[in-house]
Design a protein around this motif. Structure first.
Motif, PDB file in Angstrom:
ATOM      1  N   VAL A  99       9.547  -0.189  11.450  1.00 16.62           N
ATOM      2  CA  VAL A  99      10.805   0.561  11.511  1.00 16.62           C
ATOM      3  C   VAL A  99      10.535   2.063  11.400  1.00 16.62           C
ATOM      4  CG1 VAL A  99      12.255  -1.316  10.665  1.00 16.62           C
ATOM      5  CG2 VAL A  99      11.167   0.221   9.016  1.00 16.62           C
ATOM      6  N   SER A 100       9.366   2.484  11.853  1.00 18.28           N
ATOM      7  CA  SER A 100       9.054   3.919  11.845  1.00 18.28           C
ATOM      8  C   SER A 100       9.930   4.635  12.865  1.00 18.28           C
ATOM      9  CB  SER A 100       7.574   4.141  12.163  1.00 18.28           C
ATOM     10  OG  SER A 100       7.249   3.588  13.435  1.00 18.28           O
ATOM     11  N   VAL A 135      10.092  -8.927   6.962  1.00 14.43           N
ATOM     12  CA  VAL A 135       9.432  -7.815   6.282  1.00 14.43           C
ATOM     13  C   VAL A 135       9.561  -6.600   7.178  1.00 14.43           C
ATOM     14  CG1 VAL A 135       7.183  -6.864   5.614  1.00 14.43           C
ATOM     15  CG2 VAL A 135       7.809  -9.183   4.924  1.00 14.43           C
ATOM     16  N   VAL A 136       9.927  -5.468   6.614  1.00 13.60           N
ATOM     17  CA  VAL A 136       9.985  -4.234   7.395  1.00 13.60           C
ATOM     18  C   VAL A 136       8.976  -3.253   6.811  1.00 13.60           C
ATOM     19  CG1 VAL A 136      12.379  -4.539   8.102  1.00 13.60           C
ATOM     20  CG2 VAL A 136      11.880  -3.318   5.991  1.00 13.60           C
ATOM     21  N   TYR A 137       8.404  -2.434   7.669  1.00 18.21           N
ATOM     22  CA  TYR A 137       7.421  -1.470   7.196  1.00 18.21           C
ATOM     23  C   TYR A 137       7.433  -0.216   8.070  1.00 18.21           C
ATOM     24  CZ  TYR A 137       4.301  -2.792  11.068  1.00 18.21           C
ATOM     25  OH  TYR A 137       3.747  -3.005  12.303  1.00 18.21           O
ATOM     26  N   ALA A 138       7.047   0.862   7.438  1.00 17.23           N
ATOM     27  CA  ALA A 138       6.777   2.127   8.134  1.00 17.23           C
ATOM     28  C   ALA A 138       5.548   2.696   7.435  1.00 17.23           C
ATOM     29  CB  ALA A 138       7.983   3.055   8.056  1.00 17.23           C
ATOM     30  N   GLY A 139       5.730   3.774   6.628  1.00 22.68           N
ATOM     31  CA  GLY A 139       4.615   4.233   5.812  1.00 22.68           C
ATOM     32  C   GLY A 139       4.410   3.323   4.615  1.00 22.68           C
ATOM     33  N   GLU A 140       5.487   2.608   4.228  1.00 20.20           N
ATOM     34  CA  GLU A 140       5.474   1.616   3.151  1.00 20.20           C
ATOM     35  C   GLU A 140       6.107   0.334   3.701  1.00 20.20           C
ATOM     36  OE1 GLU A 140       6.322   4.626  -0.577  1.00 20.20           O
ATOM     37  OE2 GLU A 140       7.972   4.089   0.775  1.00 20.20           O
ATOM     38  N   SER A 141       6.171  -0.690   2.880  1.00 23.50           N
ATOM     39  CA  SER A 141       6.763  -1.951   3.346  1.00 23.50           C
ATOM     40  C   SER A 141       7.514  -2.629   2.205  1.00 23.50           C
ATOM     41  CB  SER A 141       5.676  -2.883   3.879  1.00 23.50           C
ATOM     42  OG  SER A 141       4.829  -3.316   2.826  1.00 23.50           O
ATOM     43  N   GLY A 171       5.941   6.780   9.081  1.00 25.83           N
ATOM     44  CA  GLY A 171       4.544   6.527   9.391  1.00 25.83           C
ATOM     45  C   GLY A 171       4.397   5.092   9.867  1.00 25.83           C
ATOM     46  N   THR A 172       3.163   4.672  10.092  1.00 22.66           N
ATOM     47  CA  THR A 172       2.913   3.305  10.545  1.00 22.66           C
ATOM     48  C   THR A 172       1.811   2.699   9.681  1.00 22.66           C
ATOM     49  OG1 THR A 172       3.516   3.906  12.814  1.00 22.66           O
ATOM     50  CG2 THR A 172       2.336   1.833  12.507  1.00 22.66           C
ATOM     51  N   GLY A 173       2.220   1.961   8.666  1.00 20.07           N
ATOM     52  CA  GLY A 173       1.261   1.304   7.775  1.00 20.07           C
ATOM     53  C   GLY A 173       1.116  -0.164   8.144  1.00 20.07           C
ATOM     54  N   ILE A 174       0.346  -0.422   9.185  1.00 18.88           N
ATOM     55  CA  ILE A 174       0.177  -1.804   9.658  1.00 18.88           C
ATOM     56  C   ILE A 174      -0.417  -2.680   8.560  1.00 18.88           C
ATOM     57  CG2 ILE A 174      -1.023  -3.261  11.331  1.00 18.88           C
ATOM     58  CD1 ILE A 174      -0.887  -0.924  13.300  1.00 18.88           C
ATOM     59  N   GLY A 175      -1.364  -2.141   7.814  1.00 14.33           N
ATOM     60  CA  GLY A 175      -2.011  -2.919   6.761  1.00 14.33           C
ATOM     61  C   GLY A 175      -1.048  -3.348   5.677  1.00 14.33           C
ATOM     62  N   VAL A 176      -0.180  -2.430   5.198  1.00 22.13           N
ATOM     63  CA  VAL A 176       0.754  -2.779   4.129  1.00 22.13           C
ATOM     64  C   VAL A 176       1.827  -3.739   4.640  1.00 22.13           C
ATOM     65  CG1 VAL A 176       0.355  -0.684   2.790  1.00 22.13           C
ATOM     66  CG2 VAL A 176       2.140  -0.691   4.552  1.00 22.13           C
ATOM     67  N   ALA A 205      -0.846   5.199   7.954  1.00 29.60           N
ATOM     68  CA  ALA A 205      -0.263   5.313   6.621  1.00 29.60           C
ATOM     69  C   ALA A 205      -0.596   4.056   5.827  1.00 29.60           C
ATOM     70  CB  ALA A 205       1.250   5.503   6.711  1.00 29.60           C
ATOM     71  N   GLY A 206      -0.249   4.077   4.545  1.00 26.40           N
ATOM     72  CA  GLY A 206      -0.479   2.904   3.710  1.00 26.40           C
ATOM     73  C   GLY A 206      -1.843   2.920   3.046  1.00 26.40           C
ATOM     74  N   THR A 207      -2.007   2.050   2.063  1.00 33.04           N
ATOM     75  CA  THR A 207      -3.233   2.011   1.264  1.00 33.04           C
ATOM     76  C   THR A 207      -4.087   0.785   1.534  1.00 33.04           C
ATOM     77  OG1 THR A 207      -1.989   0.916  -0.527  1.00 33.04           O
ATOM     78  CG2 THR A 207      -2.133   3.329  -0.593  1.00 33.04           C
ATOM     79  N   ILE A 208      -3.671  -0.061   2.471  1.00 36.82           N
ATOM     80  CA  ILE A 208      -4.405  -1.303   2.744  1.00 36.82           C
ATOM     81  C   ILE A 208      -4.953  -1.274   4.163  1.00 36.82           C
ATOM     82  CG2 ILE A 208      -4.248  -3.819   2.886  1.00 36.82           C
ATOM     83  CD1 ILE A 208      -2.012  -3.722   0.840  1.00 36.82           C
TER      84      ILE A 208
END
Length: 334
Positions: A99-100, A135-141, A171-176, A205-208
Motif C-alpha cells: 500500500v505504498s 496483511v498490508v505493508y509499505a515501509g512497515e506492515s 516505502g516498500t518493505g517486502i521483507g516485513v 524499507a523495513g528491517t527484515i
C-alpha cells in the motif's frame, strides 16, 4: 409420474407383444363364432344386444392388466437426492498487499491499488471453502484481518484498504510484509498454507531481509506466490500533494525487483507473475485460483420411492373384474 425413473426399462419391449395379442384375439373370435347361411339377414339387422357390443371390453381389461404388469416390471420409482459435503483439504491464504504511495500509479485503471482490490475481491469470493487473511505493508506492515472463514469480514476489510501515510511509513518493505504474513500462518493446522505477495517496487524499507523471510516460509512449508504489478516502461506516479490534499502525477520509470520476487517464489515452491494491465492481473488471480484447489468430499444419499405396487394392484383388480364379469353378466354368453 413427474421425476419418475425406471430401474428396468428393457421390459418396455414387451409392449410390442400387445398388438400381436390383439390381432390374435380378433382372429380367434372369427374362428370361434358359429355361422349359418341364410338368404337374407334383414330380419336380424338390429338384433345385436348391449352385451354383445361390450363383450370385447373384457379383453380390453386383460390388455390393460398386461400393460400395468409390464410397467410394474420396469420398476418405476422417484428418487430424492440429499447431498452432504465437507472440506477434506482446507487452505489458509494470506494476501500481503503493498500500500505504498506508488500503488496509486495510473498505469492500471483507475490505479494499481483499486484495480487490485477489485480482482482480489472476486478471488476471495471464489474461495468459499478456505480461510483468508489480509496483511498490508509499505515501509512497515501490520495484519489488517487475521485468517478467517468469514468472507464478509475479509471483503469489508479489503474495501477499506487505502494508501495513508499517516498510519504507516511510506516505502516498500517486502521483507516485513512477507514476515508478517508468515507470522499469521506459521501456527495454522491447515493442510496447505499460501501467501500471495504483491508489490510494485523494490525493497527499500523495513528491517527484515526478504530472502531470509522466504527461507523462514520454506521451513514452515508455506508457499509464496509473488506478483509484480506495473506496466513496462513509464507510468504516471504521484510525487506530491497540493494544499487541498490532491495528488499530482508525473511520468516515471516503473521499477520492480523481479529477480527478488522470482527468488522468493522459487525458494518456497511458488510462482512469480507480472501484471502489466488490468486484464493480466485478473488472469493471474484466476490462475492462482486454479493452482490452489481445495479437496471436497461429497456424499450423496438416495431415497427411492417405489411406484410399481399400485400398478400391480391395478392389474390384479382388472383381472378380477374380467373374471367376475365373465362368470356373472357374460356367463353362458356366446
Amino acid at each position: 409420474m413427474k421425476n419418475v425413473t425406471f430401474l428396468n426399462p428393457e421390459f418396455f419391449w414387451l409392449f410390442l407383444a400387445l398388438p400381436i395379442a390383439i390381432a390374435w384375439y380378433f382372429y380367434s373370435i372369427r374362428k370361434q363364432t358359429a355361422t349359418i347361411k341364410m338368404s337374407s339377414l334383414a330380419p336380424f339387422a338390429n338384433s345385436r344386444t348391449l352385451l354383445s357390443r361390450i363383450k370385447p371390453l373384457l379383453f380390453g381389461l386383460r390388455i390393460l392388466a398386461l400393460a400395468s404388469i409390464i410397467v410394474a416390471l420396469a420398476r418405476p420409482r422417484s428418487v430424492d437426492v440429499t447431498q452432504k459435503s465437507r472440506t477434506t483439504r482446507g487452505i489458509d491464504i494470506v494476501m500481503a498487499i503493498d500500500v505504498s504511495g506508488s500503488m496509486l500509479a495510473k498505469d492500471l485503471k483507475p490505479n494499481r491499488l483499486d484495480a487490485l482490490k477489485r480482482v482480489a475481491a472476486k478471488f476471495i469470493e471464489d474461495r468459499v471453502n478456505d480461510r483468508i487473511g489480509l496483511v498490508v505493508y509499505a515501509g512497515e506492515s501490520y495484519t489488517r484481518t487475521p485468517v478467517t472463514s468469514d468472507k464478509t469480514v475479509v471483503l469489508q476489510s479489503l474495501r477499506t484498504v487505502n494508501y495513508d501515510d499517516s498510519i504507516i511509513a511510506d516505502g516498500t518493505g517486502i521483507g516485513v510484509g512477507l514476515a508478517t504474513a508468515i507470522n499469521r500462518l506459521k501456527d495454522s493446522k491447515a493442510k496447505s498454507r499460501i501467501i500471495i505477495l504483491l508489490t510494485d517496487g523494490v525493497n527499500n524499507a523495513g528491517t527484515i531481509d526478504p530472502r531470509m523471510a522466504a527461507d523462514i516460509a520454506k521451513q514452515y512449508g508455506i508457499k509464496v506466490y509473488t506478483i509484480g504489478i506495473g506496466t513496462n516502461g513509464m507510468a504516471p506516479f504521484p510525487y506530491t500533494k497540493t494544499a487541498n490534499g490532491q495528488f499530482l502525477f508525473r511520468n516515471m520509470k516503473v521499477e520492480i525487483d523481479e529477480d527478488l520476487m522470482k527468488e522468493i517464489a522459487k525458494t518456497t515452491d511458488g510462482k512469480y507473475f507480472r501484471a502489466t494491465n488490468n486484464k493480466k492481473l485478473e488472469e493471474i488471480y484466476a490462475e492462482i485460483n486454479k493452482l490452489e484447489t481445495t479437496e471436497i468430499e461429497e456424499k450423496k444419499y438416495f431415497n427411492y420411492d417405489e411406484k410399481f405396487k399400485p400398478l400391480v394392484w391395478l392389474a390384479f383388480a382388472l383381472v378380477l373384474i374380467e373374471i367376475g364379469l365373465k362368470n356373472t353378466v357374460f356367463k353362458g354368453f356366446v
